[in-house]
Design a protein around this motif. Structure first.
Motif, PDB file in Angstrom:
ATOM      1  N   SER A 156      22.891  57.796  71.088  1.00 59.43           N
ATOM      2  CA  SER A 156      24.309  57.849  70.704  1.00 59.43           C
ATOM      3  C   SER A 156      24.593  56.860  69.579  1.00 59.43           C
ATOM      4  CB  SER A 156      25.192  57.528  71.918  1.00 59.43           C
ATOM      5  OG  SER A 156      24.992  58.458  72.952  1.00 59.43           O
ATOM      6  N   LEU A 157      23.990  55.674  69.671  1.00 61.38           N
ATOM      7  CA  LEU A 157      24.176  54.676  68.617  1.00 61.38           C
ATOM      8  C   LEU A 157      23.525  55.128  67.320  1.00 61.38           C
ATOM      9  CD1 LEU A 157      25.472  51.856  68.312  1.00 61.38           C
ATOM     10  CD2 LEU A 157      23.209  50.880  68.738  1.00 61.38           C
ATOM     11  N   VAL A 158      22.357  55.767  67.432  1.00 64.10           N
ATOM     12  CA  VAL A 158      21.700  56.306  66.231  1.00 64.10           C
ATOM     13  C   VAL A 158      22.595  57.346  65.559  1.00 64.10           C
ATOM     14  CG1 VAL A 158      19.759  57.707  65.427  1.00 64.10           C
ATOM     15  CG2 VAL A 158      19.363  55.840  67.022  1.00 64.10           C
ATOM     16  N   ALA A 159      23.194  58.226  66.360  1.00 62.62           N
ATOM     17  CA  ALA A 159      24.073  59.254  65.797  1.00 62.62           C
ATOM     18  C   ALA A 159      25.283  58.627  65.109  1.00 62.62           C
ATOM     19  CB  ALA A 159      24.529  60.200  66.918  1.00 62.62           C
ATOM     20  N   LEU A 218      20.170  49.085  60.580  1.00 60.08           N
ATOM     21  CA  LEU A 218      18.916  49.067  61.347  1.00 60.08           C
ATOM     22  C   LEU A 218      18.928  47.956  62.397  1.00 60.08           C
ATOM     23  CD1 LEU A 218      16.233  49.748  58.577  1.00 60.08           C
ATOM     24  CD2 LEU A 218      17.070  51.311  60.347  1.00 60.08           C
ATOM     25  N   LEU A 219      19.633  46.868  62.120  1.00 54.75           N
ATOM     26  CA  LEU A 219      19.743  45.793  63.109  1.00 54.75           C
ATOM     27  C   LEU A 219      20.444  46.301  64.367  1.00 54.75           C
ATOM     28  CD1 LEU A 219      19.577  42.799  63.989  1.00 54.75           C
ATOM     29  CD2 LEU A 219      21.726  42.426  62.752  1.00 54.75           C
ATOM     30  N   GLN A 220      21.554  47.038  64.182  1.00 48.58           N
ATOM     31  CA  GLN A 220      22.280  47.565  65.330  1.00 48.58           C
ATOM     32  C   GLN A 220      21.448  48.591  66.087  1.00 48.58           C
ATOM     33  OE1 GLN A 220      25.055  46.061  65.952  1.00 48.58           O
ATOM     34  NE2 GLN A 220      25.100  44.967  64.001  1.00 48.58           N
ATOM     35  N   VAL A 221      20.740  49.442  65.347  1.00 50.60           N
ATOM     36  CA  VAL A 221      19.916  50.467  65.995  1.00 50.60           C
ATOM     37  C   VAL A 221      18.779  49.825  66.794  1.00 50.60           C
ATOM     38  CG1 VAL A 221      18.349  52.398  65.580  1.00 50.60           C
ATOM     39  CG2 VAL A 221      20.493  52.244  64.321  1.00 50.60           C
ATOM     40  N   THR A 222      18.150  48.815  66.207  1.00 53.01           N
ATOM     41  CA  THR A 222      17.040  48.158  66.904  1.00 53.01           C
ATOM     42  C   THR A 222      17.528  47.453  68.171  1.00 53.01           C
ATOM     43  OG1 THR A 222      15.931  47.811  64.778  1.00 53.01           O
ATOM     44  CG2 THR A 222      15.157  46.518  66.658  1.00 53.01           C
ATOM     45  N   LEU A 223      18.647  46.753  68.064  1.00 51.45           N
ATOM     46  CA  LEU A 223      19.201  46.096  69.250  1.00 51.45           C
ATOM     47  C   LEU A 223      19.566  47.120  70.320  1.00 51.45           C
ATOM     48  CD1 LEU A 223      21.522  43.368  67.659  1.00 51.45           C
ATOM     49  CD2 LEU A 223      19.266  43.066  68.686  1.00 51.45           C
ATOM     50  N   VAL A 263      15.226  38.354  59.758  1.00 50.64           N
ATOM     51  CA  VAL A 263      15.404  37.090  60.482  1.00 50.64           C
ATOM     52  C   VAL A 263      16.221  37.306  61.756  1.00 50.64           C
ATOM     53  CG1 VAL A 263      16.487  34.815  60.376  1.00 50.64           C
ATOM     54  CG2 VAL A 263      15.123  35.636  58.453  1.00 50.64           C
ATOM     55  N   LEU A 264      17.330  38.033  61.622  1.00 52.05           N
ATOM     56  CA  LEU A 264      18.168  38.269  62.803  1.00 52.05           C
ATOM     57  C   LEU A 264      17.429  39.083  63.856  1.00 52.05           C
ATOM     58  CD1 LEU A 264      21.622  39.005  61.122  1.00 52.05           C
ATOM     59  CD2 LEU A 264      20.917  36.932  62.318  1.00 52.05           C
ATOM     60  N   LEU A 265      16.634  40.050  63.413  1.00 54.77           N
ATOM     61  CA  LEU A 265      15.866  40.850  64.373  1.00 54.77           C
ATOM     62  C   LEU A 265      14.876  39.989  65.149  1.00 54.77           C
ATOM     63  CD1 LEU A 265      15.099  44.242  62.551  1.00 54.77           C
ATOM     64  CD2 LEU A 265      16.378  43.894  64.660  1.00 54.77           C
ATOM     65  N   VAL A 266      14.131  39.160  64.431  1.00 55.91           N
ATOM     66  CA  VAL A 266      13.140  38.313  65.106  1.00 55.91           C
ATOM     67  C   VAL A 266      13.815  37.358  66.087  1.00 55.91           C
ATOM     68  CG1 VAL A 266      11.441  36.479  64.752  1.00 55.91           C
ATOM     69  CG2 VAL A 266      11.441  38.484  63.256  1.00 55.91           C
ATOM     70  N   VAL A 267      14.902  36.725  65.635  1.00 60.77           N
ATOM     71  CA  VAL A 267      15.578  35.733  66.490  1.00 60.77           C
ATOM     72  C   VAL A 267      16.151  36.379  67.737  1.00 60.77           C
ATOM     73  CG1 VAL A 267      17.514  34.139  66.623  1.00 60.77           C
ATOM     74  CG2 VAL A 267      16.049  34.151  64.593  1.00 60.77           C
TER      75      VAL A 267
END
Length: 449
Positions: A145-148, A128-133, A191-195
């Motif tokens: 494409s990243l979601v897939a 989810l971190l990669q998808v959100t970024l 934490v990583l998402l917020v930062v």
């Protein structure tokens, strides 16, 4: 000192403020900054994986495939080093580069999860971190494409993975351990998402602010160009009637009745002087409109240029309280620039208008910069004008057409490669400083004292 209507020829400033057609476009550094953030995140992932492997191996006694996992970590380190080198030789980073970086991170995460239990590993939430970024950094097509890719990776991990052998003497409740891992993964993900999302949003806000400034600058440039065209057209139209008036007045002065009357002759002399002054203004506009810097200029020295300017200005305004100090030191040969002269005159006029008893003009040198400082004892600038120095129609008098003085001066000085600063004094008065690189004025290479 207030920002008032200018004495600067509008046509000259229109030409000076117009950007060159061949000027290179401004590069957007936002994607470059975001790529740096992804590299930083990858370093955090490397450190986190090393800590996690050591903790799980020595604390829980779980046998992990150390060598393959170390190989993945080394690959991430090599990718980061290569990314650093790549960024040093790249001025622009596109959406495709960010997508490739995120996909490589997904592949690395999938490889680590394959070696440590597959989809049952609680750290699958890091997808989810990669998808959100990706949703924040990429365009819509790349984000999907990243979601897939993450969805296919998760599905593959449910089929192909290397199970973990949990030692029962250390792990009595596997479900509790799984929940604990999910909690750690959730906290790490949050934490990583917020930062990083906060820092990415800051980069995007900086980009939007730069784009807004560019749009505002384009509007101002268009406004000046229109003013220049209007002034140039008006100058052409006024040329013929002014020439006719000059001829008629010259003929009338030769008439016996007028020549015999001293008072009437003086009036005609003043009228002729006024017409000549108007013709001179029209000529300046026509000469300056549309020309680049350097045309119509003449070689002189800095001392002669400034001394002549001050003498002409003081005579024309009957100003006896101008305190001029030349502290530059040497007297280099320069090009007498008409636009620079008019810009200095405009600032002097604004200072003299609010402080007729005292105006100070100081010339100094700071390295390779020429500093022209003009101070007064007037009421000073309004805070709103200081905060938006150089914006049009920022005037304290509120008269129609006012507020263009410093706006035009700022555009002239910027075109010459310099800058304009202004500040109020603690007691009374204000100061405007024009900073110019000597390389734009001095004939030959300027040398230090």
């Amino acid at each position: 000192m207030r920002n008032e209507a200018p004495n600067l020829p509008i046509g000259a400033v229109a030409a000076i403020a117009t950007p060159e057609i061949n000027a290179p476009p401004t590069r957007d550094a936002t994607n470059r900054k975001n790529m740096v953030l992804l590299i930083q995140l990858r370093w955090i992932a490397v450190v986190g994986q090393i800590v996690t492997i050591a903790f799980v191996t020595f604390w829980f006694g779980i046998a992990l495939p150390i060598m393959p996992m170390v190989g993945i970590i080394c690959a991430l380190v090599a990718l980061n080093v290569g990314s650093h080198i790549w960024l040093r030789h790249r001025d622009d980073v596109g959406n495709r580069h960010l997508l490739i970086a995120l996909m490589l991170d997904v592949v690395a995460l999938t490889s680590e999860l394959y070696l440590t239990g597959g989809a049952s590993n609680p750290f699958t939430c890091l997808y989810l971190l990669q998808v959100t970024l990706g949703a924040v950094l990429l365009d819509a097509r790349s984000s999907w494409s990243l979601v897939a890719l993450t969805a296919l990776s998760f599905i593959w991990l449910t089929i192909e993975y290397r199970p973990l052998a949990l030692p029962h003497h250390h792990v009595s409740d596997p479900f509790s351990l799984h929940v604990t891992g999910m909690f750690v993964g959730f906290v790490l993900d949050a934490v990583l998402l917020v930062v990083f999302v906060t820092r990415i949003n800051r980069n995007l806000r900086e980009r939007d602010a730069k784009l807004a400034d560019l749009r505002q600058h384009a509007v101002e440039q268009d406004h000046i160009i229109r003013m220049g065209l209007l002034a140039s057209g008006a100058a052409h139209e006024l040329g013929t009637p002014l020439a006719s008036l000059s001829v008629i007045l010259n003929d009338w002065r030769r008439m016996t009745a007028i020549a015999a009357d001293p008072a009437l002759a003086d009036d005609f002399a003043e009228m002729e002087a006024a017409v000549q002054r108007c013709k001179s203004i029209v000529t300046d506009i026509l000469v300056s409109a549309g020309q680049a810097r350097g045309e119509g200029s003449a070689p002189t020295t800095l001392k002669v240029f400034l001394t002549t300017l001050v003498a002409e200005w003081s005579t024309a305004r009957s100003a006896r309280n101008l305190m001029f100090r030349n502290e530059f030191g040497s007297d280099p040969a320069i090009v007498s620039d008409v636009a620079l002269k008019q810009a200095i005159v405009n600032v002097l006029d604004n200072a003299f208008e609010v402080s007729r008893d005292w105006v100070e003009f100081v010339t100094e040198r700071d390295g390779d910069m020429l500093l022209l400082t003009i101070s007064d004892r007037g009421p000073g600038f309004d805070p709103a004008i200081l905060s938006q120095l150089g914006r049009p129609y920022q005037s304290s008098k509120g008269r129609p057409g006012g507020g263009l003085g410093l706006f035009l001066v700022v555009n002239v000085i910027r075109k010459l490669g310099g800058s304009v600063s202004a500040w109020n004094h603690r007691g009374r008065g204000a100061t405007v400083r024009l900073s110019l690189p000597l390389s734009t004025l001095v004939i030959g290479e300027p040398s230090g004292d």
